[in-house]
Design a protein around this motif. Structure first.
Motif, PDB file in Angstrom:
ATOM      1  N   ILE A 177       1.178   1.882  15.612  1.00  0.00           N
ATOM      2  CA  ILE A 177       1.146   3.503  15.241  1.00  0.00           C
ATOM      3  C   ILE A 177       1.347   3.257  13.554  1.00  0.00           C
ATOM      4  O   ILE A 177       2.642   2.678  13.346  1.00  0.00           O
ATOM      5  N   ALA A 178       0.744   3.618  12.631  1.00  0.00           N
ATOM      6  CA  ALA A 178       1.007   3.484  11.377  1.00  0.00           C
ATOM      7  C   ALA A 178       0.589   4.831  10.422  1.00  0.00           C
ATOM      8  O   ALA A 178      -0.041   5.590  11.177  1.00  0.00           O
ATOM      9  N   LYS A 179       1.029   4.608   9.375  1.00  0.00           N
ATOM     10  CA  LYS A 179       0.821   5.802   8.302  1.00  0.00           C
ATOM     11  C   LYS A 179       0.256   5.249   7.038  1.00  0.00           C
ATOM     12  O   LYS A 179       0.537   4.014   6.694  1.00  0.00           O
ATOM     13  N   GLU A 180      -0.728   5.895   6.501  1.00  0.00           N
ATOM     14  CA  GLU A 180      -1.534   5.556   5.379  1.00  0.00           C
ATOM     15  C   GLU A 180      -0.573   5.346   4.331  1.00  0.00           C
ATOM     16  O   GLU A 180       0.247   6.232   4.319  1.00  0.00           O
ATOM     17  N   PRO A 181      -0.600   4.105   3.651  1.00  0.00           N
ATOM     18  CA  PRO A 181       0.757   3.720   2.594  1.00  0.00           C
ATOM     19  C   PRO A 181       0.031   4.382   1.065  1.00  0.00           C
ATOM     20  O   PRO A 181      -0.207   3.689   0.376  1.00  0.00           O
ATOM     21  N   ARG A 182       0.474   5.543   1.117  1.00  0.00           N
ATOM     22  CA  ARG A 182       0.328   6.535  -0.021  1.00  0.00           C
ATOM     23  C   ARG A 182       1.751   6.649  -0.891  1.00  0.00           C
ATOM     24  O   ARG A 182       2.496   6.954  -0.042  1.00  0.00           O
ATOM     25  N   PRO A 183       1.610   6.458  -2.317  1.00  0.00           N
ATOM     26  CA  PRO A 183       3.199   6.821  -2.708  1.00  0.00           C
ATOM     27  C   PRO A 183       3.518   8.198  -2.373  1.00  0.00           C
ATOM     28  O   PRO A 183       2.665   9.359  -2.475  1.00  0.00           O
ATOM     29  N   GLY A 184       4.695   8.311  -2.011  1.00  0.00           N
ATOM     30  CA  GLY A 184       5.383   9.683  -1.689  1.00  0.00           C
ATOM     31  C   GLY A 184       5.276   9.950  -0.397  1.00  0.00           C
ATOM     32  O   GLY A 184       5.811  11.034  -0.091  1.00  0.00           O
ATOM     33  N   TYR A 205      13.487   1.486  -5.575  1.00  0.00           N
ATOM     34  CA  TYR A 205      12.093   1.248  -5.843  1.00  0.00           C
ATOM     35  C   TYR A 205      11.705   2.836  -6.225  1.00  0.00           C
ATOM     36  O   TYR A 205      11.819   3.785  -5.703  1.00  0.00           O
ATOM     37  N   ARG A 206      10.584   2.360  -7.028  1.00  0.00           N
ATOM     38  CA  ARG A 206       9.280   3.645  -7.359  1.00  0.00           C
ATOM     39  C   ARG A 206       8.587   3.893  -6.133  1.00  0.00           C
ATOM     40  O   ARG A 206       8.436   2.973  -5.302  1.00  0.00           O
ATOM     41  N   PRO A 207       8.222   4.936  -6.105  1.00  0.00           N
ATOM     42  CA  PRO A 207       7.208   5.466  -5.065  1.00  0.00           C
ATOM     43  C   PRO A 207       5.930   4.487  -4.968  1.00  0.00           C
ATOM     44  O   PRO A 207       5.594   4.010  -3.803  1.00  0.00           O
ATOM     45  N   GLU A 208       5.234   4.189  -6.011  1.00  0.00           N
ATOM     46  CA  GLU A 208       4.168   3.145  -6.014  1.00  0.00           C
ATOM     47  C   GLU A 208       5.074   1.782  -5.118  1.00  0.00           C
ATOM     48  O   GLU A 208       4.021   1.229  -4.523  1.00  0.00           O
ATOM     49  N   GLN A 209       5.927   1.323  -5.922  1.00  0.00           N
ATOM     50  CA  GLN A 209       6.558  -0.020  -5.135  1.00  0.00           C
ATOM     51  C   GLN A 209       6.857   0.273  -3.650  1.00  0.00           C
ATOM     52  O   GLN A 209       6.262  -0.743  -2.930  1.00  0.00           O
ATOM     53  N   ALA A 210       7.213   1.402  -3.158  1.00  0.00           N
ATOM     54  CA  ALA A 210       7.646   1.463  -1.816  1.00  0.00           C
ATOM     55  C   ALA A 210       6.363   1.580  -1.006  1.00  0.00           C
ATOM     56  O   ALA A 210       6.219   1.184   0.093  1.00  0.00           O
ATOM     57  N   SER A 211       5.221   2.316  -1.524  1.00  0.00           N
ATOM     58  CA  SER A 211       4.252   2.240  -0.821  1.00  0.00           C
ATOM     59  C   SER A 211       3.208   0.847  -0.870  1.00  0.00           C
ATOM     60  O   SER A 211       2.703   0.451   0.189  1.00  0.00           O
ATOM     61  N   ALA A 212       3.358   0.130  -1.792  1.00  0.00           N
ATOM     62  CA  ALA A 212       3.001  -1.199  -1.730  1.00  0.00           C
ATOM     63  C   ALA A 212       3.684  -2.113  -0.629  1.00  0.00           C
ATOM     64  O   ALA A 212       3.092  -2.983  -0.019  1.00  0.00           O
ATOM     65  N   LEU A 213       5.049  -1.789  -0.726  1.00  0.00           N
ATOM     66  CA  LEU A 213       5.737  -2.744   0.348  1.00  0.00           C
ATOM     67  C   LEU A 213       5.284  -2.128   1.723  1.00  0.00           C
ATOM     68  O   LEU A 213       5.238  -3.061   2.539  1.00  0.00           O
ATOM     69  N   ALA A 214       5.152  -0.996   1.692  1.00  0.00           N
ATOM     70  CA  ALA A 214       4.474  -0.344   3.277  1.00  0.00           C
ATOM     71  C   ALA A 214       3.160  -0.982   3.638  1.00  0.00           C
ATOM     72  O   ALA A 214       2.951  -1.513   4.835  1.00  0.00           O
ATOM     73  N   ALA A 215       2.505  -1.071   2.434  1.00  0.00           N
ATOM     74  CA  ALA A 215       0.927  -1.745   2.849  1.00  0.00           C
ATOM     75  C   ALA A 215       1.291  -3.154   3.169  1.00  0.00           C
ATOM     76  O   ALA A 215       0.327  -3.613   4.012  1.00  0.00           O
ATOM     77  N   ALA A 216       2.203  -3.859   2.524  1.00  0.00           N
ATOM     78  CA  ALA A 216       2.178  -5.292   2.936  1.00  0.00           C
ATOM     79  C   ALA A 216       2.964  -5.367   4.291  1.00  0.00           C
ATOM     80  O   ALA A 216       2.657  -6.419   5.011  1.00  0.00           O
ATOM     81  N   GLY A 262      -8.152   2.338   4.517  1.00  0.00           N
ATOM     82  CA  GLY A 262      -8.397   1.939   3.088  1.00  0.00           C
ATOM     83  C   GLY A 262      -8.687   0.451   3.231  1.00  0.00           C
ATOM     84  O   GLY A 262      -8.902  -0.074   4.452  1.00  0.00           O
ATOM     85  N   ASP A 263      -8.697  -0.323   2.123  1.00  0.00           N
ATOM     86  CA  ASP A 263      -9.142  -1.525   2.132  1.00  0.00           C
ATOM     87  C   ASP A 263      -7.962  -2.335   2.595  1.00  0.00           C
ATOM     88  O   ASP A 263      -8.075  -3.556   2.825  1.00  0.00           O
ATOM     89  N   TRP A 264      -6.731  -1.727   2.956  1.00  0.00           N
ATOM     90  CA  TRP A 264      -5.720  -2.454   3.117  1.00  0.00           C
ATOM     91  C   TRP A 264      -5.782  -2.916   4.934  1.00  0.00           C
ATOM     92  O   TRP A 264      -5.007  -3.467   5.465  1.00  0.00           O
ATOM     93  N   LEU A 265      -6.761  -2.160   5.590  1.00  0.00           N
ATOM     94  CA  LEU A 265      -6.922  -2.336   6.857  1.00  0.00           C
ATOM     95  C   LEU A 265      -8.404  -2.937   7.214  1.00  0.00           C
ATOM     96  O   LEU A 265      -9.348  -2.650   6.972  1.00  0.00           O
TER      97      LEU A 265
END
Length: 231
Positions: free
Chosen positions: A11-18, A28-39, A72-75
């Protein structure tokens, strides 16, 4: 032992900033937090795919991503995806279980990138020898919940993101007369201190690699900017 396939649900959420990992900001900045979520999600999906492969042919395990957002391309393109239901998170979890239509299902989140394929495979095998499996999280919640006869009513109404979520969920399963086997306890990535602790547990993963790069570069720049503005 029943031969019904196990649906291994992420069960996942699209890793978008904010939208994801907002408790990581700051530092962490929002962009970094979303990148960590994607990873974290990518590492989790790698473990899921490997677990499904390791169980075949002795036990059919099929993956499913239940997603809040747009793929997205992360999936990975080969993974089946369905949209999450609306409403509070317990309703979303209930709907995810109900996609298995009463057959065995193991639900995990995207907050434990350190999870190993062999841990997931073992959980799926254990699920077919008992009624339920529960993986406690160190914050009091749970990182994995499996039901041999998937039934959303067993999670609906259990408040999430609370220190007693895991205990309340276990009590709900016990009240239904289910035999519950514990899985290993894991740490969720919820706060900034969790990032380094979890990265150290799986140092070769995408999540750990990205966390190290942020610690070495991005976070330092962020802190310097904050200090400059405060001075």
């Amino acid at each position: 032992m029943t031969r019904h396939p196990v649906t291994l649900i992420v069960i996942a959420k699209e890793p978008r900033p904010g939208r994801v990992k907002t408790r990581l900001t700051p530092p962490y900045r929002p962009e970094q937090a979303s990148a960590l979520a994607a990873a974290a999600l990518a590492d989790t999906l790698d473990a899921v795919v490997a677990a499904c492969a390791s169980c075949h042919p002795e036990l059919p395990v099929r993956p499913l991503v239940v997603l809040d957002g747009t793929p997205g391309d992360w999936l990975p393109a080969h993974l089946p995806v369905v949209a999450q239901a609306g409403g509070p998170f317990d309703e979303r979890l209930a709907a995810a279980f109900d996609t298995a239509r009463g057959e065995p299902a193991l639900v995990i989140g995207m907050d434990t990138p350190q999870v190993r394929a062999h841990t997931l495979a073992a959980a799926c095998r254990t699920l077919l020898r008992t009624d339920a499996v529960l993986g406690p999280a160190l914050d009091g919640g749970w990182w994995a919940l499996g039901l041999r006869a998937a039934d959303g009513s067993l999670v609906r109404g259990v408040a999430t993101s609370r220190p007693d979520t895991g205990a309340v969920q276990r009590a709900r399963l016990g009240a239904a007369g289910l035999r519950v086997v514990d899985l290993p306890a894991l740490r969720d990535v919820d706060t900034a201190p969790d990032v380094e602790l979890v990265a150290n547990l799986a140092p070769d993963g995408r999540f750990a690699t990205l966390a190290r790069s942020f610690q070495a570069t991005g976070l330092r720049a962020h802190d310097e900017t904050r200090l400059t503005h405060s001075g």
